[in-house]
Motif scaffolding. Structure first.
Motif, PDB file in Angstrom:
ATOM      1  N   GLY A  46      -5.221  -1.649  47.788  1.00  0.00           N
ATOM      2  CA  GLY A  46      -4.931  -0.481  47.147  1.00  0.00           C
ATOM      3  C   GLY A  46      -4.632  -0.646  45.789  1.00  0.00           C
ATOM      4  N   ALA A  47      -5.017  -1.639  45.307  1.00  0.00           N
ATOM      5  CA  ALA A  47      -4.784  -2.057  43.510  1.00  0.00           C
ATOM      6  C   ALA A  47      -5.620  -3.298  43.170  1.00  0.00           C
ATOM      7  CB  ALA A  47      -3.361  -2.384  43.733  1.00  0.00           C
ATOM      8  N   LYS A  48      -5.819  -3.243  41.777  1.00  0.00           N
ATOM      9  CA  LYS A  48      -6.718  -4.257  41.437  1.00  0.00           C
ATOM     10  C   LYS A  48      -5.785  -5.945  41.594  1.00  0.00           C
ATOM     11  CE  LYS A  48      -9.534  -2.762  37.698  1.00  0.00           C
ATOM     12  NZ  LYS A  48     -10.016  -2.923  36.240  1.00  0.00           N
ATOM     13  N   ILE A  49      -6.685  -6.769  41.909  1.00  0.00           N
ATOM     14  CA  ILE A  49      -5.792  -7.999  42.421  1.00  0.00           C
ATOM     15  C   ILE A  49      -6.355  -8.949  40.966  1.00  0.00           C
ATOM     16  CG2 ILE A  49      -6.147  -7.779  44.745  1.00  0.00           C
ATOM     17  CD1 ILE A  49      -8.027  -9.926  44.709  1.00  0.00           C
ATOM     18  N   ILE A  50      -7.405  -8.697  40.235  1.00  0.00           N
ATOM     19  CA  ILE A  50      -7.677  -9.629  39.163  1.00  0.00           C
ATOM     20  C   ILE A  50      -7.929  -9.049  37.764  1.00  0.00           C
ATOM     21  CG2 ILE A  50      -9.517 -10.844  38.321  1.00  0.00           C
ATOM     22  CD1 ILE A  50     -10.043 -11.922  41.078  1.00  0.00           C
ATOM     23  N   ASN A  51      -7.096  -9.518  36.645  1.00  0.00           N
ATOM     24  CA  ASN A  51      -7.676  -8.862  35.534  1.00  0.00           C
ATOM     25  C   ASN A  51      -9.004  -9.402  34.916  1.00  0.00           C
ATOM     26  OD1 ASN A  51      -4.868  -7.566  35.104  1.00  0.00           O
ATOM     27  ND2 ASN A  51      -3.936  -9.449  35.076  1.00  0.00           N
ATOM     28  N   ARG A  52      -9.810  -8.578  34.990  1.00  0.00           N
ATOM     29  CA  ARG A  52     -11.149  -9.196  34.486  1.00  0.00           C
ATOM     30  C   ARG A  52     -11.678  -8.720  33.303  1.00  0.00           C
ATOM     31  NH1 ARG A  52     -11.248  -7.312  39.665  1.00  0.00           N
ATOM     32  NH2 ARG A  52     -12.343  -5.440  40.231  1.00  0.00           N
ATOM     33  N   ASP A  53     -10.832  -7.828  32.662  1.00  0.00           N
ATOM     34  CA  ASP A  53     -10.920  -7.363  31.349  1.00  0.00           C
ATOM     35  C   ASP A  53     -11.123  -8.097  30.152  1.00  0.00           C
ATOM     36  OD1 ASP A  53     -11.394  -4.742  32.412  1.00  0.00           O
ATOM     37  OD2 ASP A  53      -9.254  -4.341  32.477  1.00  0.00           O
ATOM     38  N   SER A  54     -10.600  -9.019  30.398  1.00  0.00           N
ATOM     39  CA  SER A  54     -10.364 -10.436  29.016  1.00  0.00           C
ATOM     40  C   SER A  54     -10.473 -11.765  29.985  1.00  0.00           C
ATOM     41  CB  SER A  54      -9.188 -10.366  28.296  1.00  0.00           C
ATOM     42  OG  SER A  54      -7.770 -10.543  29.242  1.00  0.00           O
ATOM     43  N   LYS A  55     -10.748 -12.661  29.168  1.00  0.00           N
ATOM     44  CA  LYS A  55     -10.840 -14.057  29.873  1.00  0.00           C
ATOM     45  C   LYS A  55      -9.942 -15.063  29.124  1.00  0.00           C
ATOM     46  CE  LYS A  55     -15.786 -13.795  30.716  1.00  0.00           C
ATOM     47  NZ  LYS A  55     -17.198 -14.474  30.547  1.00  0.00           N
ATOM     48  N   PRO A  56      -9.422 -16.171  30.118  1.00  0.00           N
ATOM     49  CA  PRO A  56      -9.687 -16.345  31.359  1.00  0.00           C
ATOM     50  C   PRO A  56      -9.195 -15.171  32.264  1.00  0.00           C
ATOM     51  CG  PRO A  56      -8.012 -17.666  30.686  1.00  0.00           C
ATOM     52  CD  PRO A  56      -8.059 -16.513  29.463  1.00  0.00           C
ATOM     53  N   PHE A  57      -9.838 -14.811  33.438  1.00  0.00           N
ATOM     54  CA  PHE A  57      -9.371 -13.923  34.415  1.00  0.00           C
ATOM     55  C   PHE A  57      -7.990 -14.351  34.986  1.00  0.00           C
ATOM     56  CE2 PHE A  57     -13.962 -12.580  36.142  1.00  0.00           C
ATOM     57  CZ  PHE A  57     -13.930 -11.990  35.049  1.00  0.00           C
ATOM     58  N   THR A  58      -7.123 -13.428  35.274  1.00  0.00           N
ATOM     59  CA  THR A  58      -5.882 -13.840  35.890  1.00  0.00           C
ATOM     60  C   THR A  58      -5.739 -12.872  36.989  1.00  0.00           C
ATOM     61  OG1 THR A  58      -4.790 -12.452  34.143  1.00  0.00           O
ATOM     62  CG2 THR A  58      -5.039 -14.766  33.786  1.00  0.00           C
ATOM     63  N   LEU A  59      -4.725 -13.465  37.857  1.00  0.00           N
ATOM     64  CA  LEU A  59      -4.402 -12.553  38.951  1.00  0.00           C
ATOM     65  C   LEU A  59      -3.180 -11.501  38.437  1.00  0.00           C
ATOM     66  CD1 LEU A  59      -3.675 -15.235  41.964  1.00  0.00           C
ATOM     67  CD2 LEU A  59      -5.580 -13.625  41.670  1.00  0.00           C
ATOM     68  N   THR A  60      -3.317 -10.173  39.024  1.00  0.00           N
ATOM     69  CA  THR A  60      -2.542  -9.022  38.640  1.00  0.00           C
ATOM     70  C   THR A  60      -1.148  -9.446  39.631  1.00  0.00           C
ATOM     71  OG1 THR A  60      -3.335  -7.652  40.471  1.00  0.00           O
ATOM     72  CG2 THR A  60      -4.421  -7.536  38.206  1.00  0.00           C
ATOM     73  N   TYR A  66      -0.988 -10.929  46.970  1.00  0.00           N
ATOM     74  CA  TYR A  66      -1.866 -11.164  47.861  1.00  0.00           C
ATOM     75  C   TYR A  66      -2.212 -12.554  47.979  1.00  0.00           C
ATOM     76  CZ  TYR A  66      -6.822 -10.632  50.146  1.00  0.00           C
ATOM     77  OH  TYR A  66      -7.486 -10.822  51.080  1.00  0.00           O
ATOM     78  N   TYR A  67      -2.462 -13.320  47.070  1.00  0.00           N
ATOM     79  CA  TYR A  67      -2.892 -14.747  46.863  1.00  0.00           C
ATOM     80  C   TYR A  67      -1.911 -15.534  47.936  1.00  0.00           C
ATOM     81  CZ  TYR A  67      -4.545 -19.247  45.192  1.00  0.00           C
ATOM     82  OH  TYR A  67      -5.124 -20.499  45.079  1.00  0.00           O
ATOM     83  N   LYS A  68      -0.446 -15.161  47.696  1.00  0.00           N
ATOM     84  CA  LYS A  68       0.539 -15.781  48.386  1.00  0.00           C
ATOM     85  C   LYS A  68       0.549 -15.404  49.973  1.00  0.00           C
ATOM     86  CE  LYS A  68       4.438 -18.154  48.738  1.00  0.00           C
ATOM     87  NZ  LYS A  68       4.183 -19.538  48.619  1.00  0.00           N
ATOM     88  N   TYR A  69       0.032 -14.274  50.074  1.00  0.00           N
ATOM     89  CA  TYR A  69      -0.130 -13.974  51.421  1.00  0.00           C
ATOM     90  C   TYR A  69      -1.046 -14.771  52.037  1.00  0.00           C
ATOM     91  CZ  TYR A  69      -2.479 -11.177  55.236  1.00  0.00           C
ATOM     92  OH  TYR A  69      -3.188 -10.631  56.355  1.00  0.00           O
ATOM     93  N   LEU A  70      -2.324 -14.876  51.438  1.00  0.00           N
ATOM     94  CA  LEU A  70      -3.385 -15.654  52.128  1.00  0.00           C
ATOM     95  C   LEU A  70      -3.038 -17.064  52.145  1.00  0.00           C
ATOM     96  CD1 LEU A  70      -6.465 -14.639  49.600  1.00  0.00           C
ATOM     97  CD2 LEU A  70      -5.909 -13.925  52.301  1.00  0.00           C
ATOM     98  N   GLU A  71      -2.060 -17.596  51.170  1.00  0.00           N
ATOM     99  CA  GLU A  71      -1.596 -19.035  51.513  1.00  0.00           C
ATOM    100  C   GLU A  71      -0.867 -19.028  52.770  1.00  0.00           C
ATOM    101  OE1 GLU A  71      -0.966 -21.187  47.121  1.00  0.00           O
ATOM    102  OE2 GLU A  71       0.403 -19.661  47.748  1.00  0.00           O
ATOM    103  N   ASN A  72       0.015 -18.010  52.994  1.00  0.00           N
ATOM    104  CA  ASN A  72       0.901 -18.116  54.171  1.00  0.00           C
ATOM    105  C   ASN A  72      -0.069 -17.850  55.347  1.00  0.00           C
ATOM    106  OD1 ASN A  72       3.382 -18.265  52.914  1.00  0.00           O
ATOM    107  ND2 ASN A  72       3.630 -16.237  52.676  1.00  0.00           N
TER     108      ASN A  72
END
Length: 308
Positions: A46-60, A66-72
């Motif tokens: 329900g939200a953007k997970i990656i800032n891809r408007d500028s480089k380098p890409f970063t996680l929002t 979400y990334y921490k959730y995947l790690e768990n």
């Protein structure tokens, strides 16, 4: 949708390349597939997970959650697989060993090859952590045995079998005022230990077995250490000191792995500080033949390391 481990890999590659086409190529998938994958994840979140408007890409911020959730999820999947191994592979005996990572890199190659020849169907699972956590795991029967050093520091409720007797040295790099050219191992009375302990030090973390011993040495000499850096890795500690960051105290098995010279090593008398390795089992528990064999192999293996 892809499993957690695969999704983590996809996200890591996308963040690394900061380009969907390049990331897809590295992942051996098509760019449209990767683009749609990220869109499906963002629709689910329900939200953007990656800032891809500028480089380098970063996680929002949502992406970090979400990334921490995947790690768990990935970690829990691995733990579940470990716990179910005895049922999913009934022909194998699972041996769960608790050990400190830096200690395991030295001791396990000496012990496990012989053990696995004797028990080829055994499956070894390693649980690497600091001593107190490993003790709790053994007490709670989350592991079958605990391999460590400094048996004097282990709590009650365990059967402890010792082996090995290894010396500690103070590492003195070439940049130190105490360094003596054209020498390697000094006489143990060539320098004052108390004076060296008052110099800037690089040490392992307070939870480590080595640090527990060193704290006793500081108390004996009434020294409050000047700690400039701490690390979970005794290898990192030793290499930092070799490069001139400070002084430290390390054992022969660690020093054997150093590639950098010149250094001086000042031996510490064994009555002041020494390593004794142990393997511990929970008292009052019936142990399998494989566990008993592991203890016997541990006790019969030459674990001492010397430096010349």
């Amino acid at each position: 949708m892809n499993d957690a481990e695969e999704l983590l890999h996809d996200l890591d590659m996308l963040l690394k390349e900061s380009n969907f086409t390049k990331a897809a190529k590295q992942l051996y998938i098509s760019q449209p597939y990767l683009t749609q994958l990220i869109k499906r994840i963002e629709q689910k979140v329900g939200a953007k997970i990656i800032n891809r408007d500028s480089k380098p890409f970063t996680l929002t911020e949502a992406g970090l959650i979400y990334y921490k959730y995947l790690e768990n999820v990935s970690y829990n999947d691995q733990q579940l697989e470990r716990k179910l191994a005895q049922f999913s592979h009934p022909d194998k005996e699972v041996i769960r060993i608790g050990i400190l990572e830096s200690l395991g890199s030295y001791l396990l190659p000496k012990i496990l090859p012989t053990f696995l020849k004797l028990h080829p169907n055994a499956e070894i699972q390693l649980f690497e952590a600091f001593p107190r956590k490993t003790e709790r795991r053994l007490s709670n029967e989350e592991i079958d045995c605990y391999i460590g050093q400094t048996p004097e520091a282990i709590s009650g409720g365990f059967d402890v079998y010792t082996n090995g007797d290894e010396q500690y040295y103070i590492i003195i790099p070439a940049s130190s005022q105490y360094f003596q050219p054209n020498k390697f191992i000094l006489q143990d009375d060539e320098l004052e230990i108390k004076e060296l302990l008052q110099q800037p030090l690089v040490l392992s973390q307070p939870e480590s077995a080595v640090r527990h011993q060193l704290n006793g040495l500081f108390q004996k000499y009434h020294v409050k250490p000047k700690i400039v850096m701490e690390s979970n890795s005794v290898i990192t500690v030793a290499n930092l000191v070799v490069k001139g960051v400070g002084l430290t105290i390390s054992s022969a098995s660690i020093l054997k792995r150093l590639q950098h010279l010149p250094i001086n090593l000042l031996p510490i008398k064994r009555e002041l500080l020494m390593i004794k390795y142990f393997i511990a089992l929970k008292q009052g528990k019936q142990h399998s033949k494989a566990i008993k064999d592991l203890v016997n192999i541990f006790q019969q293996t030459k674990l001492e390391q010397t430096i010349h």
